[in-house]
Design an enzyme around this catalytic site. Structure first.
Site, PDB file in Angstrom:
ATOM      1  N   LYS A 228      87.970   4.050 -88.604  1.00 38.73           N
ATOM      2  CA  LYS A 228      87.836   2.839 -89.425  1.00 38.73           C
ATOM      3  C   LYS A 228      87.035   1.741 -88.736  1.00 38.73           C
ATOM      4  CE  LYS A 228      91.285   3.807 -92.852  1.00 38.73           C
ATOM      5  NZ  LYS A 228      92.662   3.718 -93.298  1.00 38.73           N
ATOM      6  N   ARG A 263      96.798  10.325 -90.201  1.00 39.91           N
ATOM      7  CA  ARG A 263      95.802  10.809 -91.165  1.00 39.91           C
ATOM      8  C   ARG A 263      94.430  10.689 -90.499  1.00 39.91           C
ATOM      9  NH1 ARG A 263      92.334   8.644 -94.843  1.00 39.91           N
ATOM     10  NH2 ARG A 263      92.136   9.666 -96.864  1.00 39.91           N
TER      11      ARG A 263
HETATM   12  N1  HH2 Z   1      92.892   5.409 -95.698  1.00 42.34           N
HETATM   13  C1  HH2 Z   1      91.898   5.802 -96.549  1.00 42.34           C
HETATM   14  C2  HH2 Z   1      92.219   6.516 -97.711  1.00 42.34           C
HETATM   15  N2  HH2 Z   1      93.504   6.867 -97.990  1.00 42.34           N
HETATM   16  N3  HH2 Z   1      95.785   6.862 -97.421  1.00 42.34           N
HETATM   17  C3  HH2 Z   1      96.773   6.483 -96.605  1.00 42.34           C
HETATM   18  N4  HH2 Z   1      98.052   6.815 -96.875  1.00 42.34           N
HETATM   19  N5  HH2 Z   1      96.531   5.748 -95.462  1.00 42.34           N
HETATM   20  C4  HH2 Z   1      95.268   5.369 -95.114  1.00 42.34           C
HETATM   21  O1  HH2 Z   1      95.096   4.686 -94.072  1.00 42.34           O
HETATM   22  C5  HH2 Z   1      94.179   5.750 -95.977  1.00 42.34           C
HETATM   23  C6  HH2 Z   1      94.491   6.501 -97.148  1.00 42.34           C
HETATM   24  C7  HH2 Z   1      90.494   5.430 -96.251  1.00 42.34           C
HETATM   25  O2  HH2 Z   1      89.836   6.416 -95.498  1.00 42.34           O
HETATM   26  P1  HH2 Z   1      88.922   7.560 -96.126  1.00 42.34           P
HETATM   27  O3  HH2 Z   1      89.678   8.383 -97.093  1.00 42.34           O
HETATM   28  O4  HH2 Z   1      88.286   8.335 -95.047  1.00 42.34           O
HETATM   29  O5  HH2 Z   1      87.750   6.766 -96.833  1.00 42.34           O
HETATM   30  P2  HH2 Z   1      87.428   6.449 -98.337  1.00 42.34           P
HETATM   31  O6  HH2 Z   1      88.520   5.612 -98.881  1.00 42.34           O
HETATM   32  O7  HH2 Z   1      86.100   5.722 -98.261  1.00 42.34           O
HETATM   33  O8  HH2 Z   1      87.325   7.738 -99.102  1.00 42.34           O
END
Ligand code: HH2
Length: 287
Positions: A228, A263
């Site tokens: 992040k 995660r």
């Molecule tokens: N972070 C993201 C998405 N989903 N779910 C939980 N429970 N906790 C988190 O910290 C979290 C999440 C954001 O990361 P990512 O899926 O890689 O990116 P994007 O939202 O751009 O798809």
């Protein structure tokens, strides 16, 4: 760190074994625009290949996200989310034994994903749609409740808290109570402080520094610091691919504080970090 939770969480369609401590959840974004892996796994064959690799690398859960929630992201129509996620889930359940979670805030998407074989709901709005709790309760699946200030469109404009730890914790406990009232047992509820969701770098650091306060509740804790922006700021790494070592440090500290699940995007690398941190922290329950 010892916790009061049973080592084995078992439900009608899945099982998680926490006896060795914290587990790794692998991220699979079937989106064109996610901040780290956007566009890489929109193609279904590539998505399935990546999920299989994560399972082989030791992921205990595969988290499938059909909508980016990066700062400024636009919402994706429900039909499109279903079109992206469901075929991948249907194909994956035939090939992997690890539980699959659906990363969505939408009830219809979650219901269709469960029908397709997903086993866990990951709701980053922590029951903004109250039907999510009823769904998790009826289907008897675990649910992850995450804190966010604002919406992905607006959340990073001016995050503001008087006491970020107290406010995030208060919110999560209130939502977890709602989930219990809907009939979801405590052990199937995970709380997540929502790193990067309406938070400055300092807010994120304060939350990780105080993770024990979340761990010392009735609920298991999931944390998602992977790649992040706050890590990019600290390490001066603009490119998300260059944030793996920074992620490793954050993950190790989350594990040491007693997180039950991290995660992450880089499953093989973070599994070594988690195993080592689990061993140092004696993160196991001898129940
Ligand atoms: N972070 C993201 C998405 N989903 N779910 C939980 N429970 N906790 C988190 O910290 C979290 C999440 C954001 O990361 P990512 O899926 O890689 O990116 P994007 O939202 O751009 O798809």
């Amino acid at each position: 760190m010892k916790t009061n939770h049973p080592n084995i969480l078992e439900w009608s369609t899945g099982r998680l074994d926490f006896s060795a401590g914290c587990l790794v959840m692998g991220v699979l974004n079937v989106t064109p625009d996610s901040f780290s892996d956007g566009g890489k796994f929109l193609d279904q064959d590539k998505a399935i290949e990546q999920a299989l690799k994560m399972a082989t690398d030791g992921a205990a859960i595969i988290d499938i996200g059909p909508e980016s929630t990066r700062p400024g992201a636009k919402t994706v129509p429900v039909a499109e989310q279903i079109r992206r996620a469901v075929p991948v889930i249907e194909a994956l359940v035939k090939k992997v034994t690890v539980p699959i979670s659906i990363d969505t805030t939408n009830y219809e998407v979650a219901a269709d994903a469960l029908d397709a074989g997903a086993n866990i709901i990951n709701d980053i709005t922590a029951l903004a749609d109250e039907r999510m709790a009823a769904l998790a309760s009826e289907r008897q699946v675990p649910i992850i409740l995450m804190h966010m200030q604002g919406t992905p469109r607006t959340m990073q404009i001016e995050p503001n808290y008087k006491d970020v730890v107290a406010e995030v914790l208060h919110f999560l406990l209130e939502r977890a109570k709602r989930a219990e009232q809907a009939g979801i047992p405590k052990e199937r509820i995970f709380i997540d402080p929502g790193i990067g969701f309406g938070k400055t770098t300092e807010h994120n650091l304060t939350l990780i520094r105080n993770l024990d306060k979340f761990v010392n509740t009735d609920y298991r804790v999931l944390v998602g610091p992977s790649r992040k922006r706050f890590i990019g700021r600290i390490t001066d790494k603009e490119n998300a691919d260059d944030r793996i070592f920074g992620t490793a440090a954050a993950v190790a500290l989350c594990v040491a504080a007693g997180a039950s699940i991290v995660r992450v995007h880089d499953v093989a690398e973070m599994l070594d970090v988690v195993k080592t941190a689990n061993a140092v922290a004696e993160n196991k329950n001898d129940d």
